[in-house]
Design a protein around this motif. Structure first.
Motif, PDB file in Angstrom:
ATOM      1  N   MET A  46      -6.624  -4.842  -7.617  1.00  0.00           N
ATOM      2  CA  MET A  46      -5.678  -5.467  -8.555  1.00  0.00           C
ATOM      3  C   MET A  46      -5.197  -6.820  -8.080  1.00  0.00           C
ATOM      4  O   MET A  46      -4.239  -7.365  -8.607  1.00  0.00           O
TER       5      MET A  46
ATOM      6  N   ALA B 213       0.819  -1.215   0.000  1.00  0.00           N
ATOM      7  CA  ALA B 213       0.000   0.000   0.000  1.00  0.00           C
ATOM      8  C   ALA B 213       0.856   1.270   0.000  1.00  0.00           C
ATOM      9  O   ALA B 213       0.608   2.203  -0.760  1.00  0.00           O
TER      10      ALA B 213
ATOM     11  N   SER C  94      -3.758  -0.028  -2.630  1.00  0.00           N
ATOM     12  CA  SER C  94      -3.482  -1.218  -3.462  1.00  0.00           C
ATOM     13  C   SER C  94      -4.713  -2.081  -3.684  1.00  0.00           C
ATOM     14  O   SER C  94      -4.624  -3.304  -3.710  1.00  0.00           O
TER      15      SER C  94
END
Ligand code: PFF
Length: 445
Positions: free
Chosen positions: A228, A19, A225
């Motif tokens: 994905m 992140a 993040s």
């Protein structure tokens, strides 16, 4: 074969490492600058809290329940239409695409670590010329450092979850936090700190328009993040009986704190030594080096440390961007980890060279379509389309597809009375927000 799992701390640091990236230290400060500060920060914080945190738990849950690569996890968890739902797992491709430009940017950072040892630009204009010369003319320097980034990232991936990813995060994440904290303390001692604080937290709602709103929501996803398969893939290696809510809390907390600390520190330096806050993407490569110059010799030390921290942040995110596809080929095609890592590495490395060339005079004419060159297109397509789509698919998958009984069996004991609120956020709040973001980034309104 014994399955490698993260330790408890290892998981939190690896997910936080994913992140905390260029998004926190490079992008967050400059978009805050562009969109006027306080009100923008507030929208971003609210999104992180109301939507980001929910999706983080949902993404962890898919990985934790699925225990496999993203495609297989979707396939296993869907009660019907498995052959269709498995495509949800291909959101993992987005990470590989992001790496095409992310690796080039890490290359610039490596270059700045080295040059800052001996050189800092004496004015913003000079800094701008230096940066643009590298960006538009210097193929070899960029290629050299892009290659270094490729080798580092691929090497770590070949070493696997424990010996590669966890190990690197256990070293680089604390190092990054120490560097930032040290520099933040220094910023605290400067008299412009109060101005930076006001800029970031005093809300001026007149500056907030729909675009700023959408950018804040989109950034909340990018910085955490989400969408994905990175967090999902890491979560497949989480210890049994882990507390997902606690893990998600730590990741969100560290990511947000580091973004705020980095922002406050950078704006303090810029007010104290250089230009104002709004300087766009060049903020850390242009305005900041010029501000470091004004500090005298300690400026070189700060510049090197700062770019080191930025590199650490970028590298720990990079491995998480590639790992989902590495895991995919290991689980579905029985590739060895070394083979999967090298081939995925070569994919982003070679296409990354095209992205690099698309900024170079003499090449960019051939690599520009419409108003964007290849580099910008990759950035745009991943951020505007793939990422919100991934978030949307996950929210719908956990909110509507996995039977509620299964979801609540794991999440109710952890969330308690907040379970229904979380579920509601996944079913309604998130899909609507993601849909609006997607349409708006695609230019529909
Ligand atoms: N969160 C990273 C950043 O803020 O730079 C970028 C990122 C990493 C996005 C991994 C998505 C991802 F899966």
């Amino acid at each position: 074969m014994k399955i490698a799992r993260f330790s408890r701390v290892g998981f939190i640091l690896a997910a936080a490492g994913s992140a905390v990236g260029l998004g926190n230290i490079w992008k967050f400060p400059y978009i805050t600058g562009e969109y006027g500060g306080g009100a923008f920060v507030l929208v971003y914080l609210l999104t992180v809290l109301l939507i980001g945190f929910s999706i983080m738990i949902a993404e962890m849950l898919i990985g934790y329940m699925g225990r496999k690569d993203t495609v297989t996890s979707f396939e296993n968890l869907a009660p019907t239409n498995k052959h269709l739902w498995k495509y949800g797992g291909f959101q993992a491709l987005a990470g590989l695409f992001i790496m095409i430009f992310y690796s080039v940017v890490i290359g610039w950072i490596f270059h700045y670590i080295v040059t800052s040892l001996t050189y800092l630009p004496s004015s913003v204009q000079e800094a701008e010329t230096t940066f643009n010369l590298m960006l538009h003319t210097d193929i070899w320097t960029q290629l050299f450092y892009h290659s270094a980034a490729f080798i580092w990232i691929t090497y770590v991936l070949t070493k696997g979850i424990k010996g590669g990813i966890e190990k690197m995060n256990m070293v680089l994440m604390p190092a990054l936090m120490i560097i930032l904290l040290g520099m933040f303390m220094y910023a605290l001692s400067l008299d412009t700190f109060g101005r930076a604080f006001d800029f970031m937290f005093a809300s001026d709602w007149s500056k907030i328009n729909s675009e700023a709103f959408v950018v804040a929501v989109g950034h909340a996803f990018f910085t955490l993040s989400l969408g994905m398969g990175a967090i999902m893939t890491y979560s497949a290696s989480m210890e049994k009986n882990s507390n997902l809510v606690r893990n998600a809390f730590w990741v969100v907390f560290l990511d947000t704190t580091i973004a705020l600390v980095a922002g406050l520190m950078l704006f303090t330096f810029l007010y104290q030594y250089g230009a104002g806050p709004a300087k766009g993407p060049g903020l850390v490569f242009i305005s900041l080096p010029a501000a470091f110059y004004e500090m005298g010799i300690i400026g070189n030390v700060f510049a090197v440390l700062f770019f080191l921290a930025l590199a650490f942040a970028g590298l720990t995110s990079s491995v998480s961007l590639v790992e989902p596809m590495v895991q995919y080929f290991i689980d579905r095609f029985d590739w060895s980890r070394v083979k999967a890592s090298i081939l995925m590495g070569l994919f982003f490395y070679l296409i990354g060279i095209v992205a690099l060339l698309s900024n170079i005079d003499g090449f960019k004419e051939y690599l520009t379509w419409g108003d964007k060159n290849f580099f910008d297109w990759v950035d745009y397509v991943t951020a505007a389309i793939m990422l919100p789509a991934g978030g949307l698919i996950m929210a719908v998958f956990v909110g509507f597809i996995i039977p509620k009984s299964k979801v609540s069996a794991i999440m109710k004991p952890q969330l308690g009375f907040a379970f229904e609120a979380w579920y509601f956020s996944l079913r309604y709040l998130t899909p609507v927000a993601m849909f609006i973001v997607m349409l708006s980034l695609m230019g529909v309104f």
